[in-house]
Design a protein around this motif. Structure first.
Motif, mmCIF file in Angstrom:
data_model
loop_
_atom_site.group_PDB
_atom_site.id
_atom_site.type_symbol
_atom_site.label_atom_id
_atom_site.label_comp_id
_atom_site.label_asym_id
_atom_site.label_seq_id
_atom_site.Cartn_x
_atom_site.Cartn_y
_atom_site.Cartn_z
ATOM 1 N N THR A 104 0.983 -1.218 0.083
ATOM 2 C CA THR A 104 0.167 0.176 0.067
ATOM 3 C C THR A 104 0.829 1.171 0.042
ATOM 4 O OG1 THR A 104 -0.101 -0.138 2.630
ATOM 5 C CG2 THR A 104 -1.900 -0.940 1.064
ATOM 6 N N ASN A 138 -0.487 7.350 1.188
ATOM 7 C CA ASN A 138 -1.423 8.589 1.165
ATOM 8 C C ASN A 138 -2.969 8.648 1.994
ATOM 9 O OD1 ASN A 138 -2.188 7.176 -0.982
ATOM 10 N ND2 ASN A 138 -2.760 8.863 -2.179
ATOM 11 N N LYS A 198 2.455 -5.151 3.397
ATOM 12 C CA LYS A 198 3.410 -4.270 3.501
ATOM 13 C C LYS A 198 2.986 -2.806 3.211
ATOM 14 C CE LYS A 198 6.395 -2.704 1.438
ATOM 15 N NZ LYS A 198 6.383 -1.205 1.365
ATOM 16 N N ALA A 240 3.596 1.304 3.013
ATOM 17 C CA ALA A 240 4.744 2.364 2.826
ATOM 18 C C ALA A 240 5.448 2.694 3.898
ATOM 19 C CB ALA A 240 3.950 3.682 1.966
ATOM 20 N N PRO A 241 6.831 3.059 3.837
ATOM 21 C CA PRO A 241 7.653 3.265 4.905
ATOM 22 C C PRO A 241 7.231 4.505 5.135
ATOM 23 C CG PRO A 241 8.794 3.408 2.613
ATOM 24 C CD PRO A 241 7.591 2.688 2.526
ATOM 25 N N GLY A 266 8.540 -1.888 5.882
ATOM 26 C CA GLY A 266 9.392 -2.041 4.796
ATOM 27 C C GLY A 266 9.638 -1.284 3.377
ATOM 28 N N SER A 289 10.987 -1.192 -0.765
ATOM 29 C CA SER A 289 10.886 -2.085 -1.958
ATOM 30 C C SER A 289 11.359 -3.571 -1.745
ATOM 31 C CB SER A 289 11.807 -1.526 -3.004
ATOM 32 O OG SER A 289 13.045 -1.363 -2.710
ATOM 33 N N VAL A 297 5.755 -10.001 -2.980
ATOM 34 C CA VAL A 297 5.170 -10.556 -4.272
ATOM 35 C C VAL A 297 5.694 -11.898 -4.691
ATOM 36 C CG1 VAL A 297 4.931 -10.026 -6.640
ATOM 37 C CG2 VAL A 297 5.036 -8.058 -5.110
ATOM 38 N N THR A 354 -1.386 -0.856 -4.352
ATOM 39 C CA THR A 354 -1.858 0.277 -4.846
ATOM 40 C C THR A 354 -0.228 1.374 -4.652
ATOM 41 O OG1 THR A 354 -3.995 0.258 -4.030
ATOM 42 C CG2 THR A 354 -3.243 2.500 -4.223
ATOM 43 N N GLY A 355 -0.117 2.077 -5.635
ATOM 44 C CA GLY A 355 0.931 2.928 -5.748
ATOM 45 C C GLY A 355 1.279 3.419 -7.104
ATOM 46 N N THR A 367 6.278 1.497 -10.015
ATOM 47 C CA THR A 367 6.274 0.462 -9.018
ATOM 48 C C THR A 367 5.234 -0.668 -9.367
ATOM 49 O OG1 THR A 367 7.035 1.988 -7.413
ATOM 50 C CG2 THR A 367 6.436 -0.286 -6.629
ATOM 51 N N MET A 373 -3.081 2.266 -9.816
ATOM 52 C CA MET A 373 -1.718 3.229 -9.752
ATOM 53 C C MET A 373 -2.230 4.689 -10.037
ATOM 54 S SD MET A 373 0.193 0.384 -11.923
ATOM 55 C CE MET A 373 -1.035 -0.457 -13.025
ATOM 56 N N PHE A 430 -13.825 0.349 -7.636
ATOM 57 C CA PHE A 430 -12.862 1.451 -7.875
ATOM 58 C C PHE A 430 -11.849 1.052 -8.827
ATOM 59 C CE2 PHE A 430 -9.187 3.782 -6.816
ATOM 60 C CZ PHE A 430 -9.495 5.182 -6.634
HETATM 61 P P1 NAD Z 1 5.236 3.952 -4.649
HETATM 62 O O1 NAD Z 1 4.875 3.331 -5.865
HETATM 63 O O2 NAD Z 1 6.481 4.626 -4.370
HETATM 64 O O3 NAD Z 1 5.228 2.916 -3.296
HETATM 65 C C1 NAD Z 1 4.040 2.155 -3.248
HETATM 66 C C2 NAD Z 1 4.286 0.737 -2.202
HETATM 67 O O4 NAD Z 1 5.228 -0.129 -2.915
HETATM 68 C C3 NAD Z 1 5.090 1.131 -0.850
HETATM 69 O O5 NAD Z 1 4.546 0.212 0.089
HETATM 70 C C4 NAD Z 1 6.512 0.615 -1.345
HETATM 71 O O6 NAD Z 1 7.263 0.610 -0.515
HETATM 72 C C5 NAD Z 1 6.360 -0.310 -2.360
HETATM 73 N N1 NAD Z 1 7.448 -0.727 -3.148
HETATM 74 C C6 NAD Z 1 8.077 -0.159 -3.722
HETATM 75 N N2 NAD Z 1 9.143 -0.678 -4.600
HETATM 76 C C7 NAD Z 1 8.562 -2.033 -4.744
HETATM 77 C C8 NAD Z 1 8.939 -3.302 -5.486
HETATM 78 N N3 NAD Z 1 9.883 -3.008 -6.246
HETATM 79 N N4 NAD Z 1 8.200 -4.220 -5.128
HETATM 80 C C9 NAD Z 1 6.967 -4.252 -4.339
HETATM 81 N N5 NAD Z 1 6.561 -2.966 -3.512
HETATM 82 C C10 NAD Z 1 7.610 -1.811 -3.923
HETATM 83 O O7 NAD Z 1 3.932 4.835 -4.286
HETATM 84 P P2 NAD Z 1 3.726 5.948 -2.927
HETATM 85 O O8 NAD Z 1 4.580 7.047 -2.996
HETATM 86 O O9 NAD Z 1 3.650 5.067 -1.701
HETATM 87 O O10 NAD Z 1 2.316 6.303 -3.322
HETATM 88 C C11 NAD Z 1 1.856 7.357 -4.236
HETATM 89 C C12 NAD Z 1 1.479 6.773 -5.551
HETATM 90 O O11 NAD Z 1 0.390 5.891 -5.333
HETATM 91 C C13 NAD Z 1 0.912 7.896 -6.543
HETATM 92 O O12 NAD Z 1 1.353 7.537 -7.989
HETATM 93 C C14 NAD Z 1 -0.566 7.680 -6.438
HETATM 94 O O13 NAD Z 1 -1.387 8.210 -7.659
HETATM 95 C C15 NAD Z 1 -0.847 6.059 -6.152
HETATM 96 N N6 NAD Z 1 -2.133 5.805 -5.569
HETATM 97 C C16 NAD Z 1 -3.176 5.361 -6.394
HETATM 98 C C17 NAD Z 1 -4.312 5.163 -5.915
HETATM 99 C C18 NAD Z 1 -5.359 4.169 -6.796
HETATM 100 O O14 NAD Z 1 -5.989 3.515 -6.161
HETATM 101 N N7 NAD Z 1 -5.058 4.127 -8.020
HETATM 102 C C19 NAD Z 1 -4.401 5.314 -4.509
HETATM 103 C C20 NAD Z 1 -3.562 5.855 -4.075
HETATM 104 C C21 NAD Z 1 -2.285 6.354 -4.202
#
Ligand code: NAD
Length: 455
Positions: free
Chosen positions: A131, A134, A157, A159-160, A187, A189, A196, A205-206, A210, A229, A421
């Motif tokens: 996750t 935000n 897992k 976000a840090p 943790g 990445s 994974v 979600t992120g 990533t 994403m 969603f």
């Molecule tokens: P991020 O991609 O940096 O990190 C997301 C998660 O992935 C974190 O827990 C991180 O530690 C983990 N991660 C990082 N590298 C990884 C890897 N190689 N393998 C597995 N996990 C890994 O995103 P962020 O900065 O935490 O969040 C902001 C982003 O999230 C923005 O792009 C935003 O648009 C997106 N977001 C999307 C939604 C949605 O539902 N579409 C909702 C909220 C946020």
């Protein structure tokens, strides 16, 4: 050993959490324990799972003030939004508390002969949830609740940047569950990719960058994966819209939580004669947005999550004309004033990449067709808001928008937790989250042919 540090974005000298990153072995161990616990959890029955989820809802509700305060301090979420996120978190646990009683299949007549044909959905095993920071409470919940309701166990897992919020939520959740049914491994990445590699189903979600790596790794292992994403969301304003109301909605969608929502508006497309009045009304609305300390209940736009995130906002304004600049905040936090840009040339960063800050471009369109083309001309497709009084025109245009969600006469931000969603194009991969769609994602179909003995 890497250290995980989360800081208060409104006062970076305030360290909210500091942990040693546990590493990949800790993730593998958590998944193994969750796998052992899964059989019992799946066999516990609908009533036990439903009661556990209801009890989590009540426990989260009882800790609402503390959890909202933690989200304010750890991820700079304005207090009013933090309270709303906790309320949504409670509602999601309550909603999925009914899910264990839902039918898990159907009975069919055989095409010929006696017997029964059954279809039934079964849990995958261990759900690996990754996750972003935000929505530190609602996003882990909207993944974990349907996973648990359908008989999976969970390893999360977070976000840090949101470690303390996730650990506190986990403490509350675990109080209502048997051992190892829900585990949090903090943790970055390293731990994310280890999860994974080990889980039986992955929900991510992120950011899109990533997410693509996660999808590739999970697909290589042949396990189900969903990824929500980034976004580069448009607001389309037609000439017949209530311009002041549209401007208020759009300003909130640009600057609310400093634009740090995947559903934030970053492109405002004014159709025909809407341009001039919208330019004026939106500039005024953006300048009026309350910017400042997230702990103040009146604040709409707080700080950015980090110094680099703050610097990205100013950098993204280069090469265009600043039409309106919102209020500046006092204090040591990572603040950036909301910005509305005009005369943004084709190929500008703001039209190609997600900045994830309180900044948007105002773009003219001759007609609805051109507005649809501009909206679709990005690799993302999460949500579009359309502002008009003409429902016919809107429906005609909406069908051609290449986005996963459309909001009419409403801000692009805002989520109905009981509806599916998700986005289109590089905003999403795989089945949608939330609502009933999530119950399908966390289960696999099985078909049974039951023939009478000797039949
Ligand atoms: P991020 O991609 O940096 O990190 C997301 C998660 O992935 C974190 O827990 C991180 O530690 C983990 N991660 C990082 N590298 C990884 C890897 N190689 N393998 C597995 N996990 C890994 O995103 P962020 O900065 O935490 O969040 C902001 C982003 O999230 C923005 O792009 C935003 O648009 C997106 N977001 C999307 C939604 C949605 O539902 N579409 C909702 C909220 C946020």
């Amino acid at each position: 050993m890497t250290s995980l540090v989360s800081r208060n974005p409104a006062d970076p000298s305030d360290v909210v959490a500091e942990f040693p990153a546990p590493g990949a072995f800790a993730v593998a161990d958590a998944v193994e324990r969750a796998r052992t616990a899964q059989t019992g959890w799946a066999a516990a029955g609908a009533a036990a799972r439903s009661a556990a989820l209801s009890s989590i809802a009540s426990a989260v509700e009882a800790a609402a003030g503390e959890l909202a305060g933690l989200a304010v301090r750890e991820v700079g979420k304005p207090l009013a939004e933090a309270r709303a996120e906790v309320a949504r978190t409670v509602a999601i646990w309550r909603y999925y508390a009914q899910a264990p009683y839902e039918p898990t299949g159907a009975v069919h007549e055989p095409a010929a002969g006696a017997g029964l044909l059954l279809t039934r959905r079964r849990p995958h095993g261990v759900a690996g949830l990754i996750t972003p920071w935000n929505f530190p409470l609602a996003i882990p919940t909207w993944k974990a609740a349907p996973a648990l309701a359908t008989g999976n166990t969970v390893v999360l897992k977070p976000a840090p940047e949101a470690t303390a919020s996730a650990l506190r939520l986990a403490e509350i959740v675990r109080g209502a569950l048997p051992d190892d049914v829900f585990t949090v491994v903090p943790g970055g990445s390293v731990e994310g990719s280890a999860l994974v590699s080990a889980a039986d189903v992955v929900s991510f979600t992120g950011s899109s960058a990533t997410g693509r790596q996660v999808v590739r790794a999970a697909t290589d292992r042949g396990i189900p994966v969903q990824a929500e994403m980034g976004g580069l969301n448009a607001a389309v304003v037609l000439p017949d819209a209530d311009i002041d109301r549209a401007a208020a909605h759009i300003a909130a969608a640009i600057a609310g939580y400093a634009g740090q929502k995947c559903t934030a508006t970053s492109r405002v497309i004014a159709v025909g004669t809407a341009l001039d009045p919208l330019r004026e009304a939106l500039a005024e609305a953006l300048r009026a947005v309350p910017v400042g300390d997230p702990a103040d209940p009146a604040t709409v736009c707080g700080p950015l999550i980090s110094a680099p995130a703050r610097d990205r906002v100013a950098a993204a304004a280069q090469g265009a004309q600043v039409l309106a600049e919102g209020a500046a905040a006092d204090g040591p936090g990572w603040y950036a004033p909301p910005l509305l840009l005009d005369k943004v040339p084709a190929g500008h960063q703001l039209l190609c990449e997600e900045v994830f800050g309180p900044i948007a471009a105002l773009l003219p369109a001759e007609d609805l067709d051109q507005a649809v083309r501009i909206t679709n001309a990005v690799p993302y497709g999460l949500v579009t808001s359309v502002h008009t009084a003409d429902l016919d025109a809107a429906l005609h245009g909406l069908d051609r928008l290449d986005t996963g969600m459309i909001r009419l006469n409403a801000p692009s931000t805002g989520v109905d937790f009981h509806l599916p969603f998700g986005g289109a194009k590089s905003s999403a991969h795989g089945p949608r989250e939330q609502g009933r769609a999530a119950l399908d994602f966390y289960t696999a179909g099985r078909t049974y042919t039951l023939t009478p003995h000797g039949g």
